[in-house]
Design a protein around this motif. Structure first.
Motif, PDB file in Angstrom:
ATOM      1  N   GLU A 191       0.846  -1.188   0.000  1.00 36.06           N
ATOM      2  CA  GLU A 191       0.000   0.000   0.000  1.00 36.06           C
ATOM      3  C   GLU A 191       0.883   1.240   0.000  1.00 36.06           C
ATOM      4  O   GLU A 191       1.990   1.228   0.549  1.00 36.06           O
ATOM      5  N   SER A 231      -3.191   0.387  -3.651  1.00 32.90           N
ATOM      6  CA  SER A 231      -2.893  -0.865  -2.964  1.00 32.90           C
ATOM      7  C   SER A 231      -2.980  -2.012  -3.963  1.00 32.90           C
ATOM      8  O   SER A 231      -3.741  -1.954  -4.937  1.00 32.90           O
ATOM      9  N   ALA A 232      -2.196  -3.039  -3.709  1.00 31.91           N
ATOM     10  CA  ALA A 232      -2.248  -4.291  -4.466  1.00 31.91           C
ATOM     11  C   ALA A 232      -2.160  -5.422  -3.449  1.00 31.91           C
ATOM     12  O   ALA A 232      -1.297  -5.397  -2.567  1.00 31.91           O
ATOM     13  N   TRP A 233      -3.074  -6.419  -3.553  1.00 31.31           N
ATOM     14  CA  TRP A 233      -3.137  -7.445  -2.526  1.00 31.31           C
ATOM     15  C   TRP A 233      -3.359  -8.824  -3.141  1.00 31.31           C
ATOM     16  O   TRP A 233      -3.872  -8.956  -4.258  1.00 31.31           O
ATOM     17  N   TRP A 234      -2.984  -9.837  -2.380  1.00 36.36           N
ATOM     18  CA  TRP A 234      -3.140 -11.230  -2.781  1.00 36.36           C
ATOM     19  C   TRP A 234      -3.517 -12.027  -1.540  1.00 36.36           C
ATOM     20  O   TRP A 234      -2.898 -11.874  -0.491  1.00 36.36           O
ATOM     21  N   TYR A 245      -7.266 -11.741  -5.495  1.00 36.72           N
ATOM     22  CA  TYR A 245      -6.260 -10.691  -5.615  1.00 36.72           C
ATOM     23  C   TYR A 245      -6.927  -9.460  -6.198  1.00 36.72           C
ATOM     24  O   TYR A 245      -8.037  -9.527  -6.775  1.00 36.72           O
ATOM     25  N   ALA A 282      -6.388  -4.800  -6.923  1.00 40.29           N
ATOM     26  CA  ALA A 282      -5.657  -3.534  -6.842  1.00 40.29           C
ATOM     27  C   ALA A 282      -6.670  -2.405  -6.848  1.00 40.29           C
ATOM     28  O   ALA A 282      -7.774  -2.537  -7.398  1.00 40.29           O
TER      29      ALA A 282
END
Length: 735
Positions: free
Chosen positions: A649, A658-661, A690, A692
Motif C-alpha cells: 500500500e 494498494s495491491a493485494w493477494w 487478488y 488492486a
C-alpha cells in the motif's frame, strides 16, 4: 555605547570605512549603525568542543547578517586552530573573509593580520591592574595604531585592486623568499619582504625596481617593472554573477529567516481549514471545514476555529473535543542551524516559481532511524526567503504511516509568509485505514497589528474552538471564566487541555433489509480509545445487542516501526444468501447464513510512502436452509476458511494505491448443491483472490470536495461462496 553610532558616522563622513570588532558569541545587544561597513567576529581561545563552537559561531554570524544586511561585510578572526576547526564545519559560508596572520587552507577571502591589530584593539580594555597601567597600554597601542595607519597609507600605492600571486619572479632577502604578486594592469610585480633593506634584495630574473618603501616594522615594499619590456598590458573587464555554493545559500537563507522573524514579531492570519478523510460505513469522504484565525507571536502559535461544519452542516451547540491525530513531531527542522549534521543538502540548480528566480535545495536525513524530513525547498535568489517547500516525513512510528506536506509562500510587505499548506497523510487505525488531506489556505496576513492583544483576548472570550501549537503537538485551550463573566475587563484564564484520547458514541436504530427475515433493531455503544491504558494501543469496539465488532492496533511494537493489529466481527442474526443465474433469482438455491470473522496482521512502512501488510484471516460462516430452499438442495457444511493476505500500500500527494493477494483454504469441505448439478468442485477447496485499487480525495475549494476510486479484483477456483459477499454489515463487494 550610544556614542558609537555618531563615531561611525563621523568616520564615514571623512571618507573612512568604519567597522567594529565583536567578541561576544551571543551577538550582544548590537546597535543599528547605517554607516557600518565591516563587522569582524573574534573568537578567543582554543575550541574545547569544536561542534558546539561552530554552532555558536554560525548562530552569531547569522544574527549579525540579519541585523546588518546589504553591503556590510562579515569577517571571522581567531587563532589558526580555531579557524581550521570552524572552516572545516562550513563557517566560511557565513562570512565574507577571515582575518589571520597566515592564509588558511580555504577558498574564503583572506585579510592578513600582519601587525596583531585585533590584539591591539583587545588590549585597550581595562585589565584590572590599575587605571595607570591600562592608560599606558592604551597610549602604547595608540602609537602602534598610528604607525599602522601610516603603513597602510604607504602600502596603498603599491597594492591596487586585482593583484594575484605570482611565481614567475623570485625575490629573496637574506635567503628568505618574499611574497610576490603580479599586477595585470601594468604587467609588473609587487613584493613584501620582511626585515629587509633595499641593498639586500635579489631579483630573478633581474629587472628594474621602480618604487620602494620601508614600513615601520622594518618590512620592505617593492615594485618592479615588467621583465619583458616588449609586452604590453590592456585592460579587459569580464564580470558575471558568481553562483553561490550550497553552504552559502543556506547561510544567507538562515540570515533572511532571522531578519524576517525580527521584522514580524506578531501576525494575525485569516483563512480556511479543510480536513477530509474516510470513515467506516460512509460511501463518501467526511469533510470538516472551518474559518480560521491564526495568532502568531514569538514562540506561540494559536488557532481559532469558527463556523465548524461537517459535510456542510454546522455544529449545533458545543463542538466536541475530538482527538487530534498528528504524526510524530520533528525536532530538527530542515534549513535551520543545527549543533550536528542532521541533514545532507544538495544544490539541485535553479528554477522559477511564480516569477521568482529560486535556488533549488534538496535535503535528506544524514542518518536513518530518526523522524525527520526529506524533500525540496525553493529559496528566492534575491532575498533568500523561502518560496516553496515539499517534504515527506521519514522514520514514522505510530498510526500515521505516511505524511507529505507542500507549503507555498507569498511575499507580503517584503517578507515571505505562508499562503497555503497542503498535507496528505495515511492513517492506520484500529481496523481502519484512511487517507487524510488537510488544506490550510490563508487569505490575509496582518503584520504587527496594533490591536493584536485585544483581538486575541476577544477570541479567548468567544465560544470558538482554539488550539495551541506546542512541542508535544496541538492542544485545545480551556477557558476558566471568572465568577462574573459579564464584569468589565473580565478575561478568562487560558490553560491547556489534556490530550483527548477517547470517543464514546451512542447509536440507536433499525436495519430493514430484504435479506434479513425481520427488521433488526439495535441499540449500541461505540467506544474508541487512542491510548488504551496509557500504552499507545488503539481500541475500537461496538456492541449493538445482536451484533458486535472490536479492533485493536499497536502502532509501534517495542518502539519499532512495526505495527500489529487485529479485528473481530460476529452477528447473532442470520440473513439470506441469494443465488442468481443470468439475472434471475433461483429461490430454490437460497440459503441462510450467519457469518463471523477475525483477522490479525502486521504492518511496516518500507519507505516514507510505501507500506507492507502481512496478515491472517479467519472466516466462519454457519449455513442453514431457508424457507424456499429445495428439498434436494444440499446445504453446504458450515465453513471455516483460513486465508493469508499480503498487500503493498502507498500514497503520494493524496493518491492512495494498494495491491493485494489472498490465498485461502477451507476446512470440512464436502459435497453441496444438487446431486447432479455442477455446484460442487473439489478444486474449490482452496482458492485465491487478488486485486488492486487507486483512489484520490481532494479539497478543490473549502466548499467542494471530490473523490474518485477505481478497483480491479479477480481470483482462481472461486465458487458462489468465495466469489461474492455483500450485505449490511461492512462486507465489501467482492467479485
Amino acid at each position: 555605547d550610544p556614542a558609537v553610532d555618531s563615531l561611525l558616522a563621523a568616520i564615514a563622513s571623512r571618507g573612512g570605512a568604519p567597522g567594529v570588532l565583536v567578541e561576544d558569541l551571543g551577538g550582544g545587544d548590537l546597535f543599528d549603525a547605517s554607516a557600518l561597513q565591516t563587522v569582524i567576529l573574534r573568537v578567543p581561545g582554543a575550541p574545547a568542543d569544536p561542534a558546539t563552537l561552530a554552532f555558536d559561531v554560525k548562530t552569531t554570524l547569522t544574527s549579525l547578517r540579519a541585523r546588518f544586511p546589504g553591503p556590510v561585510r562579515l569577517g571571522l578572526s581567531g587563532s589558526d586552530e580555531v579557524l581550521r576547526q570552524l572552516l572545516s564545519r562550513d563557517a566560511a559560508a557565513y562570512v565574507d573573509f577571515v582575518v589571520s596572520p597566515a592564509r588558511p587552507d580555504s577558498s574564503v577571502p583572506w585579510w592578513r593580520d600582519a601587525g596583531g591589530l585585533t590584539d591591539a584593539i583587545a588590549a585597550l580594555r581595562p585589565s584590572g591592574e590599575g587605571a595607570e597601567r591600562s592608560l599606558w597600554y592604551a597610549r602604547q597601542r595608540g602609537e602602534a595604531f598610528a604607525r599602522t595607519m601610516t603603513d597602510l597609507a604607504t602600502a596603498a600605492r603599491f597594492a591596487p585592486a586585482g593583484l594575484v600571486p605570482s611565481t614567475s619572479v623570485t625575490i629573496t632577502c637574506g635567503g628568505t623568499n618574499a611574497d610576490v604578486w603580479f599586477d595585470p594592469a601594468t604587467a609588473g610585480h609587487v613584493a613584501l619582504a620582511a626585515g629587509c633593506s633595499p641593498t639586500d634584495l635579489r631579483i630573478v630574473p633581474p629587472t628594474t625596481v621602480t618604487d620602494v618603501a620601508t614600513l615601520s616594522g622594518g618590512s620592505l615594499l617593492v615594485r618592479i617593472a615588467d621583465p619583458s619590456p616588449e609586452r604590453f598590458a590592456e585592460g579587459v573587464s569580464v564580470s558575471a554573477k558568481r553562483t553561490l555554493t550550497m553552504p552559502e545559500v543556506m547561510a544567507r537563507h538562515q540570515a533572511a529567516a532571522a531578519r524576517q522573524a525580527e521584522a514580524t514579531r506578531e501576525r494575525i492570519s485569516t483563512g480556511t481549514l479543510s480536513l477530509t478523510f474516510e470513515a467506516p460505513g460512509f460511501p463518501a469522504p467526511v469533510t470538516i471545514t472551518s474559518r480560521v484565525v491564526m495568532f502568531v507571536e514569538p514562540g506561540v502559535v494559536e488557532i481559532e476555529q469558527q463556523d465548524i461544519r461537517v459535510n456542510g452542516l454546522a455544529f449545533m451547540g458545543r463542538t466536541p473535543r475530538l482527538p487530534l491525530i498528528e504524526p510524530e513531531r520533528v525536532a530538527s527542522i530542515p534549513l535551520a542551524i543545527e549543533l550536528t549534521d542532521v541533514y545532507r543538502y544538495e544544490l539541485a540548480g535553479t528554477d522559477t516559481v511564480d516569477g521568482t528566480a529560486c535556488y533549488v535545495v534538496r535535503f535528506e536525513p544524514a542518518a536513518a532511524g530518526r523522524t525527520l524530513f526529506r524533500g525540496t525547498a525553493w529559496i528566492a535568489a534575491d532575498d533568500f526567503g523561502l518560496v516553496r517547500v515539499a517534504a515527506t516525513q521519514v522514520g514514522l512510528r505510530g498510526p500515521i504511516v505516511s505524511s507529505d506536506q507542500r507549503d507555498s509562500f507569498a511575499r507580503i510587505d517584503g517578507v515571505w509568509l505562508l499562503r497555503e499548506s497542503r498535507v496528505n497523510q495515511l492513517y492506520e487505525g484500529a481496523a481502519h485505514r484512511t487517507p487524510i488531506e488537510r488544506v490550510l489556505t490563508l487569505e490575509r496576513t496582518e503584520i504587527d497589528p496594533v490591536d493584536f492583544a485585544r483581538r486575541r483576548a476577544s477570541a479567548y472570550a468567544s465560544p470558538s474552538v482554539m488550539v495551541r501549537d506546542t512541542p508535544q503537538g496541538y492542544r485545545y485551550l480551556r477557558r476558566d471564566h471568572p465568577e462574573q463573566p459579564g464584569a468589565p475587563g473580565s478575561v478568562p484564564t487560558i490553560a491547556l487541555e489534556e490530550p483527548a484520547t477517547r470517543v464514546r458514541t451512542l447509536a440507536l436504530g433499525m436495519i430493514v433489509d430484504p435479506n434479513i427475515s425481520q427488521p433488526l433493531p439495535f441499540a449500541g455503544l461505540s467506544y474508541v480509545d487512542f491510548d488504551l491504558f496509557g500504552t499507545g494501543t488503539q481500541f475500537n469496539g461496538f456492541f449493538g445487542g445482536t451484533f458486535g465488532q472490536m479492533a485493536v492496533s499497536i502502532p509501534s511494537v517495542a518502539g519499532s516501526r512495526w505495527q500489529i493489529a487485529g479485528r473481530a466481527f460476529a452477528i447473532a442474526s442470520s440473513f439470506n444468501d441469494r443465488a442468481f443465474d443470468r439475472g434471475a433469482e433461483r429461490y430454490e438455491e437460497n440459503i441462510r447464513q450467519r457469518p463471523a470473522q477475525a483477522s490479525v496482521w502486521a504492518l511496516r512502512p518500507l519507505t516514507p510512502r510505501v507500506t507492507l501488510r502481512v496478515g491472517y484471516d479467519l472466516d466462519y460462516t454457519s449455513y442453514a436452509r431457508a424457507d424456499t430452499t429445495a428439498p434436494a438442495f444440499v446445504v453446504p457444511a458450515s465453513q471455516t476458511v483460513h486465508a493469508a493476505r499480503v498487500a503493498i500500500e502507498g500514497q503520494r500527494h493524496g493518491w492512495t494505491a494498494s495491491a493485494w493477494w489472498a490465498p485461502a483454504v477451507r476446512q470440512h469441505w464436502r459435497q453441496w448443491g444438487e446431486a447432479d448439478g455442477d455446484h460442487f468442485d473439489r478444486e474449490h477447496r482452496d482458492f485465491q483472490r487478488y486485486g488492486a485499487s487507486l483512489a484520490r480525495s481532494t479539497v478543490v475549494t473549502p466548499a467542494l470536495v471530490a473523490r474518485g476510486e477505481a478497483a480491479w479484483v479477480g481470483g482462481h477456483d472461486l465458487d458462489r461462496f468465495s466469489r461474492y459477499s455483500f450485505g449490511s454489515f461492512d462486507n465489501r463487494l467482492r467479485g
